[in-house]
Scaffold this active site. Structure first.
Site, PDB file in Angstrom:
ATOM      1  N   CYS A   1     -12.982   4.648  15.396  1.00 55.63           N
ATOM      2  CA  CYS A   1     -13.536   4.412  16.787  1.00 55.63           C
ATOM      3  C   CYS A   1     -15.008   5.179  16.774  1.00 55.63           C
ATOM      4  CB  CYS A   1     -13.047   5.295  17.815  1.00 55.63           C
ATOM      5  SG  CYS A   1     -11.039   5.117  18.037  1.00 55.63           S
TER       6      CYS A   1
ATOM      7  N   ARG B   1     -18.037  -0.591  11.939  1.00 55.43           N
ATOM      8  CA  ARG B   1     -16.950   0.074  11.753  1.00 55.43           C
ATOM      9  C   ARG B   1     -15.488  -0.667  12.245  1.00 55.43           C
ATOM     10  NH1 ARG B   1     -18.248   5.746  12.424  1.00 55.43           N
ATOM     11  NH2 ARG B   1     -16.255   5.985  13.108  1.00 55.43           N
TER      12      ARG B   1
ATOM     13  N   TRP C   1     -10.825   1.865  18.436  1.00 57.18           N
ATOM     14  CA  TRP C   1      -9.735   1.042  17.386  1.00 57.18           C
ATOM     15  C   TRP C   1      -8.597   1.806  17.425  1.00 57.18           C
ATOM     16  CZ3 TRP C   1      -7.012   1.207  13.064  1.00 57.18           C
ATOM     17  CH2 TRP C   1      -6.871  -0.016  12.056  1.00 57.18           C
TER      18      TRP C   1
ATOM     19  N   ASN D   1     -12.275  10.044  19.436  1.00 57.73           N
ATOM     20  CA  ASN D   1     -11.884   9.599  18.112  1.00 57.73           C
ATOM     21  C   ASN D   1     -10.717  10.582  17.666  1.00 57.73           C
ATOM     22  OD1 ASN D   1     -13.997   7.556  18.546  1.00 57.73           O
ATOM     23  ND2 ASN D   1     -15.192   8.717  16.990  1.00 57.73           N
ATOM     24  N   GLY D   2      -9.857   9.860  17.113  1.00 61.30           N
ATOM     25  CA  GLY D   2      -8.580  10.857  16.262  1.00 61.30           C
ATOM     26  C   GLY D   2      -7.305  10.544  16.976  1.00 61.30           C
TER      27      GLY D   2
ATOM     28  N   GLU E   1      -0.520  -3.715  -9.020  1.00 63.25           N
ATOM     29  CA  GLU E   1      -1.835  -3.346  -8.272  1.00 63.25           C
ATOM     30  C   GLU E   1      -3.242  -2.889  -8.967  1.00 63.25           C
ATOM     31  OE1 GLU E   1      -2.671  -4.038  -5.204  1.00 63.25           O
ATOM     32  OE2 GLU E   1      -4.081  -2.810  -4.513  1.00 63.25           O
TER      33      GLU E   1
ATOM     34  N   LYS F   1      -6.582  -5.487  -8.502  1.00 59.33           N
ATOM     35  CA  LYS F   1      -7.826  -4.909  -8.097  1.00 59.33           C
ATOM     36  C   LYS F   1      -8.962  -5.258  -9.200  1.00 59.33           C
ATOM     37  CE  LYS F   1      -7.464  -4.036  -4.795  1.00 59.33           C
ATOM     38  NZ  LYS F   1      -6.198  -4.114  -4.205  1.00 59.33           N
TER      39      LYS F   1
ATOM     40  N   GLU G   1      -9.556  -9.209  -8.795  1.00 63.06           N
ATOM     41  CA  GLU G   1     -10.245  -9.818  -7.610  1.00 63.06           C
ATOM     42  C   GLU G   1     -11.544  -9.427  -7.214  1.00 63.06           C
ATOM     43  OE1 GLU G   1      -8.172  -8.912  -4.038  1.00 63.06           O
ATOM     44  OE2 GLU G   1      -7.812  -6.807  -4.571  1.00 63.06           O
TER      45      GLU G   1
ATOM     46  N   HIS H   1       7.953  -8.830 -24.978  1.00 60.63           N
ATOM     47  CA  HIS H   1       8.674 -10.078 -24.920  1.00 60.63           C
ATOM     48  C   HIS H   1       7.446 -11.264 -24.360  1.00 60.63           C
ATOM     49  CE1 HIS H   1      12.799  -8.312 -24.618  1.00 60.63           C
ATOM     50  NE2 HIS H   1      12.206  -7.532 -23.827  1.00 60.63           N
TER      51      HIS H   1
ATOM     52  N   LYS I   1     -10.909 -11.411   4.093  1.00 62.04           N
ATOM     53  CA  LYS I   1     -10.192 -10.148   4.335  1.00 62.04           C
ATOM     54  C   LYS I   1      -9.001 -10.269   5.096  1.00 62.04           C
ATOM     55  CE  LYS I   1      -9.785  -5.813   4.395  1.00 62.04           C
ATOM     56  NZ  LYS I   1      -9.207  -5.322   3.413  1.00 62.04           N
TER      57      LYS I   1
HETATM   58  C1  F6R Z   1      -5.913  -7.293  -2.180  1.00 60.44           C
HETATM   59  C2  F6R Z   1      -5.835  -7.884  -0.932  1.00 60.44           C
HETATM   60  C3  F6R Z   1      -4.902  -8.904  -0.411  1.00 60.44           C
HETATM   61  C4  F6R Z   1      -4.151  -8.637   0.743  1.00 60.44           C
HETATM   62  C5  F6R Z   1      -3.204  -9.642   1.224  1.00 60.44           C
HETATM   63  C6  F6R Z   1      -2.166  -9.306   2.461  1.00 60.44           C
HETATM   64  O1  F6R Z   1      -6.726  -6.417  -2.341  1.00 60.44           O
HETATM   65  O2  F6R Z   1      -6.572  -7.337   0.076  1.00 60.44           O
HETATM   66  O3  F6R Z   1      -3.603  -9.170  -1.584  1.00 60.44           O
HETATM   67  O4  F6R Z   1      -3.365  -7.680   0.509  1.00 60.44           O
HETATM   68  O5  F6R Z   1      -3.918 -10.744   1.450  1.00 60.44           O
HETATM   69  O6  F6R Z   1      -3.022  -8.894   3.473  1.00 60.44           O
HETATM   70  P1  F6R Z   1      -2.551  -8.072   4.751  1.00 60.44           P
HETATM   71  O7  F6R Z   1      -2.090  -6.666   4.180  1.00 60.44           O
HETATM   72  O8  F6R Z   1      -3.465  -8.065   5.979  1.00 60.44           O
HETATM   73  O9  F6R Z   1      -1.209  -8.981   5.350  1.00 60.44           O
END
Ligand code: F6R
Length: 608
Positions: A2, A27, A74, A100-101, A481, A485, A488, A504, A603
């Site tokens: 927030c 934000r 938020w 906020n919080g 993971e 990272k 991507e 293998h 996103k």
């Molecule tokens: C990787 C990433 C994506 C999301 C995926 C699922 O850094 O951000 O692989 O994890 O698209 O997204 P959510 O968690 O929003 O369902």
């Protein structure tokens, strides 16, 4: 997270507050509102959704007045509706607050206030603060706020105004940032310097436990014990773009560094230290119903799918419930074995991922009970599941998920604790996990303090075209993971494998150009991982290891060894992932990539 802004001075407050809120838009938020003190009392205007909605409401009906507070919310408690938007007022409607919080004891306080005749309009923890201060108010807002805060547990950045004191704004901070802006004959409070930069660059940063009392002539900082604290006035030298990212060069880096705090927020109010268990009311299930679960399916995509794999490990290991992890995109196309005795857990940062949502629909059709571990409050998945837990990681702006991942793992640990303590897990083991969890934020800080070591590592490896990530047990998903990272955001081809699978197939790739990242904290299969490292070394591969002890083997076999603090084995992913996030960030930076918005990615993936 927030945003808070407050103003007292000679100018009309409403426009200044909206401008300040606009500056904090980056934000992320789901509703906004403001309260202006004038001769008519406190006038509150709020709207769900974008700031434009609030501006529309203000058109032709802007309250006049030179003292006011404004907020972008938020959601963490209660859906993102107009009623739940801030400011909230007390019983009399004459005191308004923005917050906020998270107030941890809001439930108990609300019950007690209701018992004394208070009637609440919203579902928020914040409204409780307004009523509490209203009840204690005897003509001095500062004293009422100080008295109320003595009864409040949790984290807050707060600003209060009262219709009966049109020359006073009271702010307080504990665990949520707040600063005072010192202008020329006017004063501001804000959670974020970007909100007031247009008007002043002179600020006083509040520390936890401090309050600020602003009047038209000046301001005073105090805490609950003393009524004056001498604090320096700082000059802000950053530009606006830097401030929006909290001084970091990218949102991703900011979000990596936010993890101690975001994890504290995820865990806040859920840990039952004495019982060695977790309080997870959101599951909406009785102990008997929880005991009857004989199978769990966890469904998710991408990073959230990786946290699901960690959840599988924890739930099977500690709660002894069979778990299957399904890619959400596959779930509904393969006639899944799911019925009314199956618990289906969906994990999603955004709560809007189309595949995960479709999997939830399919699970419901088949009669399963559904739970969501979701970050965005009021998102579609959060609304459609039967129960669940909000991650409270705060908005994640960088496309590559970082803090949502660790919060997902923490939330899964809470669900595991709850289920496991109803089954085989002893109280002492439960307590040990809680003790371990409580230490994690500080341990992450220790790792972040050494980010420069990872930066130096990135200097050596940024030109690689491939990378292999290997881990075992609960750290195999961390290998996946870490690889995701890197690929991507830096576009380096990277793959994750269980370490022993290397022989293998992937071993064919290893030569002197291939960095191999081993995630190897000391656990029951540590000796076997050392053998895997020997195999890589024998083929000239370059070994990077994330360990919790640099023993003689690691000293001999690795080209770079990063030592993380020691924790329980099940909790190690919360630490081992941090250097891997930093590594991808610094490598991508060296390669000139757009870290926050990598090519081809979005996103929130709302298409199938
Ligand atoms: C990787 C990433 C994506 C999301 C995926 C699922 O850094 O951000 O692989 O994890 O698209 O997204 P959510 O968690 O929003 O369902």
């Amino acid at each position: 997270m927030c945003g808070i802004v407050g103003y007292i001075g000679p100018r009309q407050a409403a426009g200044l507050l909206v401008d300040g809120l606009r500056r904090m838009e980056y934000r992320g938020y789901d509703s906004a509102g403001l309260a202006i003190v004038n001769g008519h009392g406190v006038e509150v205007v709020k709207a769900a959704g974008k700031l434009d909605n609030l501006e529309q409401r203000l058109q032709g009906a802007t309250p006049t007045g030179t003292l006011g507070i404004g907020h972008t919310r938020w959601a963490t408690h209660g859906a993102p509706t107009t009623t739940n938007a801030h400011p909230h007022t007390d019983q009399s409607g004459r005191i308004a607050v923005i917050h906020n919080g998270i107030i941890e004891n809001a439930g108990a306080l609300r019950k007690a206030l209701e018992g004394r005749g208070h009637v609440f309009k919203s579902e928020t923890d914040t409204e409780v603060l307004a009523h509490l201060v209203g009840e204690l108010y005897a003509g001095n807002l500062e004293e009422a706020v100080a008295a109320a805060l003595r009864d409040v547990d949790g984290a807050y950045g707060l600003a209060f105004v009262s219709a009966d004191e049109p020359g006073v704004l009271v702010a307080a901070r504990k665990g949520s940032p707040l600063l005072v802006g010192v202008g020329d004959g006017e004063f501001f409070v804000a959670s974020d310097a970007s909100a007031l930069l247009e008007h002043t660059r002179s600020v006083v940063y509040l520390d936890d436990g401090e309050m600020a009392v602003l009047s038209r002539d000046g301001y005073r900082i105090r805490n609950l014990e003393t009524d004056f604290i001498d604090k320096p006035v700082n000059q802000i030298e950053w530009d606006l773009a830097t401030i929006e990212r909290g001084g970091f060069d990218h949102f991703m880096l900011k979000e990596i560094f936010e993890q101690p705090e975001s994890l504290e927020n995820t865990l806040r109010g859920h840990l039952l230290d004495d019982e060695g268990s977790a309080r997870v009311h959101g599951l909406n299930m009785t102990d008997d119903e929880l005991k009857q679960i004989n199978r769990i399916v966890i469904t998710a995509c991408g990073t959230s799918w990786h946290s699901a794999l960690i959840g599988e490990y924890m739930l099977e290991e500690l709660a002894r419930i069979p778990v299957e992890v399904e890619y959400a995109s596959e779930f509904r196309y393969r006639n899944p074995v799911v019925d009314e005795k199956t618990l289906v857990i969906a994990i999603s940062q955004s709560g809007e991922t189309a595949d995960t949502l479709a999997a939830i629909h399919e699970a419901k059709l088949r009669g399963a009970r559904t739970l969501g571990l979701v970050n965005v409050v009021g998102s579609t998945i959060a609304r459609e599941v039967d129960g669940g837990l909000y991650l409270r990681a705060g908005p994640e702006v960088g496309v590559a998920s970082t803090k949502a991942f660790t919060s997902q793992v923490a939330a899964l640990t809470l669900v595991t604790l709850r289920l496991a303590r109803l089954r085989n897990l002893g109280i002492m083991q439960g307590r040990a996990i809680i003790e371990g969890l409580r230490k994690i934020p500080a341990q992450i800080r220790q790792i972040l303090d050494r980010a420069h070591e990872i930066e130096a590592l990135a200097d050596q490896f940024w030109q690689s075209n491939n990378a292999l990530y290997l881990g075992r047990g609960v750290n195999f998903p961390v290998a996946l993971e870490g690889a995701l990272k890197l690929k991507e955001i830096s576009y380096i081809h990277a793959e994750g494998y269980p370490a022993a699978e290397m022989k293998h197939g992937p071993i064919a790739l290893i030569d002197e150009n291939m960095p191999v990242v081993f995630i190897a904290p000391k656990d029951t299969v540590y000796g076997k991982i050392v053998s895997n490292i020997e195999e890589v070394k024998a083929r000239g591969g370059r070994v990077i290891a994330i360990v919790n002890e640099r023993d003689a083997d690691m000293a001999r076999l690795t080209d770079f060894c990063f030592v993380i603090p020691t924790t329980l084995n099940v909790l190690t992913p919360l630490l081992t992932i941090i250097p891997l996030q930093l590594f991808s960030y610094y490598v991508a930076l060296r390669r000139g990539c757009n870290v926050d918005q990598p090519r081809n990615l979005a996103k929130s993936v709302t298409v199938e």
